[in-house]
Write a protein that holds these residues in place. Structure first.
Motif, mmCIF file in Angstrom:
data_model
loop_
_atom_site.group_PDB
_atom_site.id
_atom_site.type_symbol
_atom_site.label_atom_id
_atom_site.label_comp_id
_atom_site.label_asym_id
_atom_site.label_seq_id
_atom_site.Cartn_x
_atom_site.Cartn_y
_atom_site.Cartn_z
ATOM 1 N N THR A 116 17.509 -63.742 -15.465
ATOM 2 C CA THR A 116 16.554 -63.263 -14.316
ATOM 3 C C THR A 116 16.081 -64.433 -13.810
ATOM 4 N N THR A 118 13.993 -66.208 -10.120
ATOM 5 C CA THR A 118 13.439 -66.134 -8.690
ATOM 6 C C THR A 118 14.017 -67.230 -7.689
ATOM 7 N N HIS A 137 17.878 -57.279 -6.587
ATOM 8 C CA HIS A 137 16.996 -58.247 -5.957
ATOM 9 C C HIS A 137 16.052 -57.531 -5.409
ATOM 10 N N PHE A 143 20.051 -62.158 0.346
ATOM 11 C CA PHE A 143 20.522 -62.413 -0.891
ATOM 12 C C PHE A 143 21.991 -62.330 -1.258
ATOM 13 N N ALA A 187 18.494 -66.409 -2.987
ATOM 14 C CA ALA A 187 17.622 -65.374 -3.083
ATOM 15 C C ALA A 187 16.197 -65.825 -2.549
ATOM 16 N N ASN A 190 12.804 -61.953 -6.556
ATOM 17 C CA ASN A 190 13.072 -61.819 -7.980
ATOM 18 C C ASN A 190 14.669 -60.929 -8.031
ATOM 19 N N TRP A 191 15.304 -61.752 -8.912
ATOM 20 C CA TRP A 191 16.560 -61.061 -9.131
ATOM 21 C C TRP A 191 16.899 -61.055 -10.796
#
Length: 281
Positions: A116, A118, A137, A143, A187, A190-191
């Protein structure tokens, strides 16, 4: 009589009894008064010899009998041959290769990797020729996820390229021009990304929404496919064959049509921004 019986097998045992009796009578004849001793002496001697012969012959006959019985038992045991196993009339069980087995042997297997973050990032890929990538995302800008080779050049696999929030599953490595080494993530929010073996993909579903990857294990057939989205809609089938392009659909916006489908095992890769259906046969 005892002397004669001593030489006859089996009957010689009775000769011992008669010889003993002859010795006793001979001794009585020797000690008795008024009787000729020559006959008694001769009878005693003959009976003694008969007794000795009877004993010897009895021992010999007994030994021969024991040996004969022992050899007969040994021969009987040796003659018993264990029956050979008859060949089974049942056909050997065929090995069952599942789509997961095929996927592991064709594309490789490894422990899933989850990360994970950002914003922009780079994620190292496992040692496999192809894999499934599930991503989310929550940002509002571009993205994108692409695959890079050892020189950080694109392998041709652009997994995600969208604006804003995203949730879906894609795959890389099927038509790449080089071996994937890293994932490049672009991105603004948050992903989360999980990289898993192709064998982890579920069985082909009849409908869904957005990007998805499935395993197909049916016969060669046709597929009736629909899509109600507005962006690019791509459906491909990967069989592992070097000469198989496997591009079933490549359209913009809504789609409805029927295309030929190769027999499994294979991987069905769907790229969509809307709802879709996939009906086999």
């Amino acid at each position: 009589m005892a002397f004669v019986l001593a030489w006859i097998p089996a009957v010689g045992f009775f000769g011992i009894f008669l010889a003993v009796l002859g010795i006793i009578l001979g001794i009585i004849g020797l000690v008795a008064k008024g009787r000729p001793r020559n006959v008694a002496l001769a009878g005693t001697i003959v009976s003694g010899i008969a007794l000795l012969i009877s004993i010897i012959m009895s021992v010999v006959y007994a030994a021969v009998l024991v040996t004969a019985v022992d050899e007969a038992v040994t021969d009987s045991t040796s003659a018993e041959i264990a029956p050979e196993d008859e060949p089974s009339s049942e056909a050997p069980a065929e090995e069952t290769n599942t789509p997961q087995d095929w996927a592991d042997s064709t594309f490789g297997t490894f422990d899933p990797i989850s990360q994970t973050g950002t914003g922009d990032s780079v994620i190292a890929l496992p040692d496999a020729t192809a894999a499934v990538v599930t991503a989310t995302h929550d940002g509002s800008s571009n993205f994108a996820i692409s695959v890079l080779d050892a020189t950080n050049q694109s392998t041709g696999d652009l997994l995600v390229n969208t604006i804003g929030a995203y949730s879906g599953t894609t795959a890389y490595g099927f038509n790449a021009i080089a071996q994937g080494v890293n994932l490049e993530v672009k991105a603004d929010g948050n992903w989360s990304i999980t990289i898993a073996p192709i064998s982890s993909a579920p069985a082909l579903a009849p409908s869904g929404a957005g990007d998805a990857v499935f395993l197909y294990d049916g016969e060669a057939s046709t597929a009736a496919i629909t899509h109600d989205g507005a962006a690019n809609f791509v459906v491909s089938e990967e069989t592992g064959d070097a000469l198989s392009m496997g591009l079933l659909v490549n359209e913009i916006g809504p789609y409805s049509g029927t295309v030929p489908l190769s027999g499994g095992p294979s991987v069905i890769d769907i790229r969509a921004d809307g709802n879709w259906t996939f009906t086999v046969g």
